[in-house]
Design a protein around this motif. Structure first.
Motif, PDB file in Angstrom:
ATOM      1  N   UNK A  33     -13.190   0.856 -22.535  1.00 10.35           N
ATOM      2  CA  UNK A  33     -14.262   0.344 -21.676  1.00 10.35           C
ATOM      3  C   UNK A  33     -14.985   1.439 -20.904  1.00 10.35           C
ATOM      4  N   UNK A  34     -14.580   2.683 -21.124  1.00 12.61           N
ATOM      5  CA  UNK A  34     -15.177   3.833 -20.452  1.00 12.61           C
ATOM      6  C   UNK A  34     -15.102   3.682 -18.935  1.00 12.61           C
ATOM      7  N   UNK A  35     -13.891   3.438 -18.458  1.00 11.84           N
ATOM      8  CA  UNK A  35     -13.652   3.208 -17.041  1.00 11.84           C
ATOM      9  C   UNK A  35     -12.907   4.375 -16.385  1.00 11.84           C
ATOM     10  N   UNK A  36     -12.985   5.557 -17.001  1.00 12.64           N
ATOM     11  CA  UNK A  36     -12.234   6.698 -16.458  1.00 12.64           C
ATOM     12  C   UNK A  36     -12.680   7.010 -15.032  1.00 12.64           C
ATOM     13  N   UNK A  37     -13.982   6.923 -14.774  1.00  9.04           N
ATOM     14  CA  UNK A  37     -14.485   7.219 -13.433  1.00  9.04           C
ATOM     15  C   UNK A  37     -13.985   6.181 -12.430  1.00  9.04           C
ATOM     16  N   UNK A  38     -13.931   4.924 -12.858  1.00  6.62           N
ATOM     17  CA  UNK A  38     -13.416   3.858 -11.977  1.00  6.62           C
ATOM     18  C   UNK A  38     -11.949   4.111 -11.649  1.00  6.62           C
ATOM     19  N   UNK A  39     -11.162   4.499 -12.647  1.00  9.78           N
ATOM     20  CA  UNK A  39      -9.741   4.753 -12.402  1.00  9.78           C
ATOM     21  C   UNK A  39      -9.575   5.904 -11.419  1.00  9.78           C
ATOM     22  N   UNK A  40     -10.458   6.916 -11.505  1.00 11.89           N
ATOM     23  CA  UNK A  40     -10.406   8.009 -10.540  1.00 11.89           C
ATOM     24  C   UNK A  40     -10.733   7.538  -9.136  1.00 11.89           C
ATOM     25  N   UNK A  41     -11.731   6.654  -9.017  1.00 12.58           N
ATOM     26  CA  UNK A  41     -12.085   6.119  -7.710  1.00 12.58           C
ATOM     27  C   UNK A  41     -10.963   5.309  -7.094  1.00 12.58           C
ATOM     28  N   UNK A  42     -10.323   4.456  -7.909  1.00 13.30           N
ATOM     29  CA  UNK A  42      -9.211   3.639  -7.408  1.00 13.30           C
ATOM     30  C   UNK A  42      -8.037   4.531  -7.008  1.00 13.30           C
ATOM     31  N   UNK A  43      -7.777   5.556  -7.814  1.00 16.65           N
ATOM     32  CA  UNK A  43      -6.668   6.470  -7.521  1.00 16.65           C
ATOM     33  C   UNK A  43      -6.846   7.133  -6.153  1.00 16.65           C
ATOM     34  N   UNK A  44      -8.036   7.655  -5.914  1.00 13.19           N
ATOM     35  CA  UNK A  44      -8.278   8.353  -4.656  1.00 13.19           C
ATOM     36  C   UNK A  44      -8.419   7.379  -3.484  1.00 13.19           C
ATOM     37  N   UNK A  45      -8.871   6.162  -3.759  1.00 14.13           N
ATOM     38  CA  UNK A  45      -8.943   5.160  -2.694  1.00 14.13           C
ATOM     39  C   UNK A  45      -7.546   4.805  -2.189  1.00 14.13           C
ATOM     40  N   UNK A  46      -6.545   4.895  -3.069  1.00 16.48           N
ATOM     41  CA  UNK A  46      -5.174   4.572  -2.658  1.00 16.48           C
ATOM     42  C   UNK A  46      -4.661   5.518  -1.581  1.00 16.48           C
ATOM     43  N   UNK A  47      -5.284   6.679  -1.443  1.00 16.45           N
ATOM     44  CA  UNK A  47      -4.864   7.628  -0.409  1.00 16.45           C
ATOM     45  C   UNK A  47      -5.049   7.027   0.985  1.00 16.45           C
ATOM     46  N   UNK A  48      -6.074   6.184   1.135  1.00 17.60           N
ATOM     47  CA  UNK A  48      -6.258   5.492   2.406  1.00 17.60           C
ATOM     48  C   UNK A  48      -5.081   4.593   2.726  1.00 17.60           C
ATOM     49  N   UNK A  49      -4.554   3.908   1.708  1.00 17.46           N
ATOM     50  CA  UNK A  49      -3.379   3.065   1.906  1.00 17.46           C
ATOM     51  C   UNK A  49      -2.149   3.872   2.258  1.00 17.46           C
ATOM     52  N   UNK A  50      -1.992   5.045   1.624  1.00 17.29           N
ATOM     53  CA  UNK A  50      -0.859   5.910   1.969  1.00 17.29           C
ATOM     54  C   UNK A  50      -0.918   6.316   3.441  1.00 17.29           C
ATOM     55  N   UNK A  51      -2.114   6.729   3.886  1.00 23.37           N
ATOM     56  CA  UNK A  51      -2.273   7.135   5.272  1.00 23.37           C
ATOM     57  C   UNK A  51      -1.979   6.005   6.244  1.00 23.37           C
ATOM     58  N   UNK A  52      -2.473   4.794   5.924  1.00 22.12           N
ATOM     59  CA  UNK A  52      -2.229   3.638   6.788  1.00 22.12           C
ATOM     60  C   UNK A  52      -0.743   3.286   6.817  1.00 22.12           C
ATOM     61  N   UNK A  53      -0.079   3.417   5.671  1.00 22.76           N
ATOM     62  CA  UNK A  53       1.354   3.144   5.618  1.00 22.76           C
ATOM     63  C   UNK A  53       2.141   4.088   6.504  1.00 22.76           C
ATOM     64  N   UNK A  54       1.803   5.384   6.459  1.00 30.82           N
ATOM     65  CA  UNK A  54       2.476   6.346   7.326  1.00 30.82           C
ATOM     66  C   UNK A  54       2.200   6.045   8.798  1.00 30.82           C
ATOM     67  N   UNK A  55       0.954   5.680   9.100  1.00 29.72           N
ATOM     68  CA  UNK A  55       0.580   5.410  10.490  1.00 29.72           C
ATOM     69  C   UNK A  55       1.316   4.193  11.050  1.00 29.72           C
ATOM     70  N   UNK A  56       1.447   3.141  10.224  1.00 31.46           N
ATOM     71  CA  UNK A  56       2.106   1.913  10.682  1.00 31.46           C
ATOM     72  C   UNK A  56       3.619   1.969  10.541  1.00 31.46           C
TER      73      UNK A  56
END
Length: 268
Positions: A33-56
């Protein structure tokens, strides 16, 4: 061979196999489906969740999973219903996730958390809980593709034709985006956020050099991914460096070797 007697190395082997299976299945869909760019965006967006998890003070992988799923479905919703260009939505999610991750980590009280294993991966730190989670994901993906293989393939290669066949294309795409997000987060332990996109594309590219058959690409990418994981795992153990970097380097070497073999065979 004495490495096989260590429980952490046994966990790493099981984790590598199960991650190769899940990434091989979902990665083939991403490449089709040529979604490599989307997978990269989702991967890096998960960093926000990691940060929030550490904070909470909660499980960072769990929060990263929530961020990834919301990001994946948000990009799909914005591009399909809000007249927002898909690449623009991905770029916004990508940068926002990274910014939020840095923000929350900076605000986390006490010592700064060690992000090396999340950014660059370290399969030697994988736990039994991680293995159970990726095993359940692998089974769910296998069952999904077995039961709805025709619908998934049609939607991946030609969504307009799939709609003429009265297939629920939007539902299929939403379900696949959900599984892409889950696969990404559960694979972070292996190669890390910075390198994960390669694990979802390079084995498929290599298998695609030899066959165009969707089924064969899935099985080929699983085998190539697992071989790359084992090779990178051994090298990282003996050289004491993050496993993710070596895994990606080995996978790139596999691709270059396959490309060279095909080139020489055509020359002859």
């Amino acid at each position: 061979m004495e490495l096989l007697h260590y429980s952490f190395f046994q966990n790493a082997l099981f984790g590598s196999l199960l991650t190769a299976i899940s990434c091989g299945i979902i990665g083939t869909y991403i490449v089709a489906r040529r979604l490599a760019f989307i997978s990269g965006g989702i991967t890096h967006a998960s960093f926000g969740g990691l940060g929030l998890g550490f904070y909470l003070g909660v499980n960072p992988i769990g929060m990263a999973l929530v961020f990834s799923i919301l990001s994946a479905l948000g990009v799909e919703w914005a591009s399909k219903t809000q007249n927002v260009r898909e690449d623009s939505a991905i770029a916004a999610v990508w940068s926002l996730g990274m910014a939020l991750g840095v923000f929350f980590i900076f605000l986390t009280p006490g010592y700064a958390p060690n992000l090396s294993a999340y950014l660059f991966g370290n399969i030697l730190t994988i736990s039994m809980g991680d293995i159970y989670a990726i095993a359940i994901l692998s089974v769910l993906l296998a069952v999904l593709f077995i039961l709805f293989f025709r619908e998934i393939v049609y939607s991946a290669f030609d969504r307009d034709f799939a709609q003429t066949q009265q297939l629920p294309v939007k539902t299929i795409e939403s379900i696949m985006m959900f599984f892409i997000a889950v696969t990404i987060v559960l694979s972070i332990r292996l190669v890390g956020i910075m390198l994960l996109m390669s694990l979802l594309t390079i084995p498929q590219m290599t298998a695609n050099l030899f066959t165009q058959n969707f089924n064969k690409v899935i099985f080929g990418s699983i085998g190539i991914g697992f071989a790359g994981c084992i090779s990178g795992l051994l090298l990282s153990y003996y050289l004491n460096v993050p496993s993710g970097a070596f895994i990606i380097i080995v996978l790139v070497l596999f691709f270059l070797i396959a490309k060279g073999v095909l080139f020489l065979s055509h020359k002859q």
